[in-house]
Design an enzyme around this catalytic site. Structure first.
Site, PDB file in Angstrom:
ATOM      1  N   ASP A  12       0.877  -1.173   0.000  1.00 12.13           N
ATOM      2  CA  ASP A  12       0.000   0.000   0.000  1.00 12.13           C
ATOM      3  C   ASP A  12       0.912   1.219   0.000  1.00 12.13           C
ATOM      4  O   ASP A  12       1.762   1.349   0.880  1.00 12.13           O
ATOM      5  CB  ASP A  12      -0.874   0.033   1.258  1.00 12.13           C
ATOM      6  N   ASP A 131     -13.925  -5.458  -2.601  1.00 15.01           N
ATOM      7  CA  ASP A 131     -13.906  -5.451  -1.140  1.00 15.01           C
ATOM      8  C   ASP A 131     -15.277  -5.934  -0.681  1.00 15.01           C
ATOM      9  O   ASP A 131     -16.293  -5.300  -0.980  1.00 15.01           O
ATOM     10  CB  ASP A 131     -13.662  -4.032  -0.595  1.00 15.01           C
TER      11      ASP A 131
END
Lengths: 253, 214
Positions: A12, A131
């Site tokens: 990330d 997600d």
């Protein structure tokens, strides 16, 4: 012997640094992206995934520079996601050296973007990230905007629809498990993987090496993605592969 | 010193291929080009390809590059990669298009009804990831590459040559298919050497030093 199951470290990235959050909030600095990418490559990572979690648009150029630097030194597939809103964004990431581009929120707000990008650049480079959060027994719903917005879409149906529109792979993250180190949501992973003809990358919740093996053996994932267990030196990618090989999972050693 | 032209016909990112060759052969001159004259001048030619074969064929012709590819494939060290391998054959099931017809045979889709492994588990298409490559003929491009090395693949179609004698390597998914072919100065691979870490880099290094003879 045949195709190996893949282990994919995920980085990330924001402000030019690799960070890691818990349940989508609370970020910790984990280092320089190019340095980390090289380390994982040396350890035998099968691919690398970069998620640009930069919120402000004026820092968007940073990821392109990072990908250019990584692509000239690391010769394994690179996937980049985060903030991809238009075909032009896909093009600039591919030109910077990404092999695949992942879309999440933009696929929900504009499913045609998946079809358009897939037609233009080929399905091999289009990954749709989902997600998902459990909303009932055997039911999971798609969330967007980094997990903040509920969409009302069923995760399994959505994955199949993305396959039909031209996704080459699905990257599935369990929001209930992400950052918890309690392991993948196996039920979710298997339900989505079994519904698909294209490969599934499982993500969210890996806390130890047994979790990675479970993702493959019980979750039927074609690849497993993890971040924190690798970033903080708990395990190397090589250890993860040796562990999986001992469980009779085919890996690239 | 090799003068390597990577043929650019607008399909996909070719910088990875250029980066990888520059990495293993810093003394070579590497150009990503859509100029037929530059391709014909080069000592070595790389013919890559991404996306769908009908689009690749159309773009190749739209840019007037067919002739340069045909001539290069006749006379100099020539490396086809992925769709660049598939386009060398007569015909592809992908969009039912004719290929360049440099090699005899056709390109077929992995049949969904046969995609199960030995334990009955479903195999996904595209075939994405690291698979083993079993070389089946001795070739300068296989130098320093161990038998059964893993290379990175991403494809839904595979080539079936008429002449099994040109098969340079096979891989299994779940049946054996030709993952590399070789004929004279032509070598072509279904996998991506530029994304296959040390084994892929070894192959590209071998190519940059190859004189086109077997």
């Amino acid at each position: 012997m045949g195709l190996a199951k893949r282990i994919i470290p995920c980085l990330d990235v924001t402000g030019g640094r690799v960070v890691k959050g818990v349940n989508f909030v609370g970020l910790r600095d984990a280092g320089d992206p190019v340095e980390i990418a090289r380390r994982y490559d040396e350890q035998g990572a099968d691919e690398l995934t970069f998620l640009d979690i930069t919120a402000s648009s004026d820092e968007r150029g940073l990821i392109l520079k990072i990908i250019e630097d990584v692509a000239s030194q690391v010769f394994i597939p690179l996937t980049v996601g985060g903030g991809v809103r238009a075909v032009a964004d896909v093009r600039s990431l591919l030109n910077a050296g990404a092999d695949k581009v992942s879309m999440n929120t933009s696929a929900v707000s504009n499913p045609d973007l998946v079809a358009e990008a897939s037609n233009r650049f080929g399905s091999q480079c289009i990954v749709v990230a989902i997600d998902a959060k459990k909303t009932g027994e055997g039911k999971w719903e798609v969330f967007t905007h980094g997990g903040r917005r509920q969409t009302g879409l069923d995760a399994i149906e959505w994955a199949v629809r993305m396959q039909r529109l031209g996704a080459g792979e699905i990257l599935l993250t369990s929001m209930d498990r992400d950052g918890t180190k309690n392991g993948f949501d196996i039920e979710l992973t298997r339900a989505v993987s079994d519904a698909l003809d294209i490969p599934l990358i499982a993500s969210g919740g890996v806390g130890n090496l047994a979790h990675l093996a479970q993702g493959v053996l019980e979750g039927h994932a074609d690849a497993v993605l993890a971040a924190s267990i690798f970033h903080y030196g708990e395990y190397t990618v090589k250890q993860a592969k040796e562990y999986m090989a001992n469980r009779h999972i085919e890996v690239r050693l | 010193m090799a003068d390597i032209a990577i043929i650019d016909y607008g399909m996909g990112n070719l910088r990875s291929v250029a980066h990888a060759i520059e990495h293993v052969s810093p003394q070579s001159k590497v150009a990503v080009t859509s100029d037929p004259a530059e391709i014909l001048r080069a000592s070595h030619v790389v013919f890559p390809g991404q996306g769908a074969m009908p689009d690749c064929m159309r773009e190749l012709d739209a840019r007037g590059l067919r002739e340069a590819v045909m001539r290069s494939a006749k006379e100099k060290p020539f490396l086809g990669i992925c769709i660049g391998l598939q386009m060398l054959f007569d015909f592809s099931e992908e969009g039912n298009v004719a290929g360049l017809g440099i090699l005899r045979g056709k390109v077929k889709r992995f049949p969904q009804d046969k995609m199960f492994d030995a334990s009955g588990e479903k195999l996904k298409v595209p075939h994405i990831g690291w698979n083993q490559v079993e070389t089946c003929l001795s070739h300068p491009l296989w130098e320093d590459i161990a038998q059964g090395s893993r290379f990175y693949f991403v494809h839904s179609y595979y080539a079936e040559p008429d002449d099994e004698g040109i098969v340079a390597a096979t891989s299994r998914y779940p049946f054996r298919f030709a993952s590399a072919v070789a004929k004279g100065n032509i070598f072509a691979v279904q996998f991506h050497p530029e994304k296959s870490q040390s084994a892929g880099l070894a192959l590209l290094r071998n190519f940059s030093g190859w004189n086109g003879a077997i």
